[in-house]
Design a protein around this motif. Structure first.
Motif, PDB file in Angstrom:
ATOM      1  N   LYS A  14       0.844  -1.200   0.000  1.00  0.00           N
ATOM      2  CA  LYS A  14       0.000   0.000   0.000  1.00  0.00           C
ATOM      3  C   LYS A  14       0.873   1.242   0.000  1.00  0.00           C
ATOM      4  N   VAL A  16       0.971   5.569  -0.064  1.00  0.00           N
ATOM      5  CA  VAL A  16       0.258   6.828   0.175  1.00  0.00           C
ATOM      6  C   VAL A  16       1.234   7.982   0.014  1.00  0.00           C
ATOM      7  N   LYS A  26      -3.239   7.467  -3.408  1.00  0.00           N
ATOM      8  CA  LYS A  26      -3.290   6.156  -2.778  1.00  0.00           C
ATOM      9  C   LYS A  26      -3.189   5.103  -3.875  1.00  0.00           C
ATOM     10  N   GLN A  91      -6.382   9.394  11.194  1.00  0.00           N
ATOM     11  CA  GLN A  91      -7.712   9.157  10.635  1.00  0.00           C
ATOM     12  C   GLN A  91      -8.853   9.373  11.633  1.00  0.00           C
ATOM     13  N   GLU A 234     -11.810   5.584   7.310  1.00  0.00           N
ATOM     14  CA  GLU A 234     -12.158   5.591   5.890  1.00  0.00           C
ATOM     15  C   GLU A 234     -11.243   4.687   5.078  1.00  0.00           C
ATOM     16  N   ASP A 235      -9.948   4.763   5.350  1.00  0.00           N
ATOM     17  CA  ASP A 235      -8.976   3.996   4.568  1.00  0.00           C
ATOM     18  C   ASP A 235      -8.391   2.883   5.427  1.00  0.00           C
ATOM     19  N   PHE A 238      -5.167   1.220   4.004  1.00  0.00           N
ATOM     20  CA  PHE A 238      -4.051   2.142   3.827  1.00  0.00           C
ATOM     21  C   PHE A 238      -3.550   2.716   5.152  1.00  0.00           C
ATOM     22  N   ASN A 239      -4.094   2.235   6.271  1.00  0.00           N
ATOM     23  CA  ASN A 239      -3.783   2.857   7.556  1.00  0.00           C
ATOM     24  C   ASN A 239      -2.290   2.843   7.876  1.00  0.00           C
TER      25      ASN A 239
END
Length: 253
Positions: A14, A16, A26, A91, A234-235, A238-239
């Motif tokens: 992943k 970002v 992303k 987040q 939300e992600d 991708f955290n």
């Protein structure tokens, strides 16, 4: 300032990119494709940012499953606990919470109090409590993970504690004529049962869910019985990469 975070997952990488603390890009790539198509080796792994259409990076941070055996040139490495906690800070804005991250091949439970990690529990030894278990079961049922995750009512009992033997047990239940809905609920509930012992020692009002399994509707329903509030970011997938960028923005110079 533009920062880059990469989470080297067991199944997917992943990526970002943040600019001035805002996410501007992303991207997910299968782990095999990432190393084969976007990397080269010269003493250390060199990531070809041009192929990823990424440029003008000021700071780059990596984490993830491959962090300990993959040395990325020009990247600062941080451990997964830090990355996922920092991602949750970004987040949610919370400083007191329990973090449950269920990835493809591991589970992390972290207690955070006043912005500090005070306790943690890891499971990296058994696939039966991870996302890989759900993938295998969805394949047996010949349906998508998203479809299977919708079911949580009247689960059939699945007792096997091994991801491999669970497949045989599920096939046996299919042969008994159990409905697909109950089978799906049973798969989701069996994963929840394996997660619960990891969570019992962690008392807190808010549970933050991250990782791919955070999207499982059934498991969310079961967890709601154990906590006052389930916080969904939300992600979810991708955290870790978001946490890398947060670290780059706040803790590197």
């Amino acid at each position: 300032m533009r920062t880059l975070g990469i989470d080297l997952g067991s199944r997917e990488v992943k990526i970002v990119v943040m600019e001035d603390d805002k996410i501007i890009k992303k991207q997910k790539i299968s782990t095999m494709s990432f190393y084969r198509d976007y990397c080269s080796f010269d003493g250390k792994i060199i990531v070809d940012l041009n192929k990823l259409n990424i440029d003008n990076i000021d700071r780059a941070v990596s984490t993830g499953y491959g962090r300990n055996n993959t040395d990325l040139n020009k990247f600062t490495a941080i451990n997964e606990i830090k990355a996922h906690v920092y991602g949750a800070f970004y987040q949610t804005g919370l400083k007191d919470f329990i973090l449950l991250d269920v990835g493809g091949q591991d589970v992390k439970v972290v207690k955070v109090e006043k912005g500090i990690v005070t306790d943690l529990e890891l499971n990296e030894k058994c696939a039966a409590s991870c996302g890989r278990y759900l993938e295998n079961m969805a394949n047996v049922l010949e349906m998508s993970l998203d479809e299977m995750s919708k079911y949580y009512e009247n689960p059939v009992e699945l007792n096997s504690t091994c991801a491999v033997f669970s497949e045989s047990e599920l096939i046996g239940k299919i042969a008994e004529g159990i409905s697909v809905e109950r089978l799906c609920s049973g798969v989701n509930y069996s994963l929840y049962k394996r997660l619960k012992p990891l969570l019992t020692k962690f008392k807190g009002r808010q549970l933050v869910l991250t990782g791919g399994v955070a999207n499982n509707i059934g498991i969310r329903k079961y967890l709601k019985n154990d906590y006052d509030e389930i916080v969904f970011v939300e992600d979810t997938q991708f955290n870790g990469a978001i946490g890398c960028c947060f670290y780059a923005n706040n803790f590197t110079r």
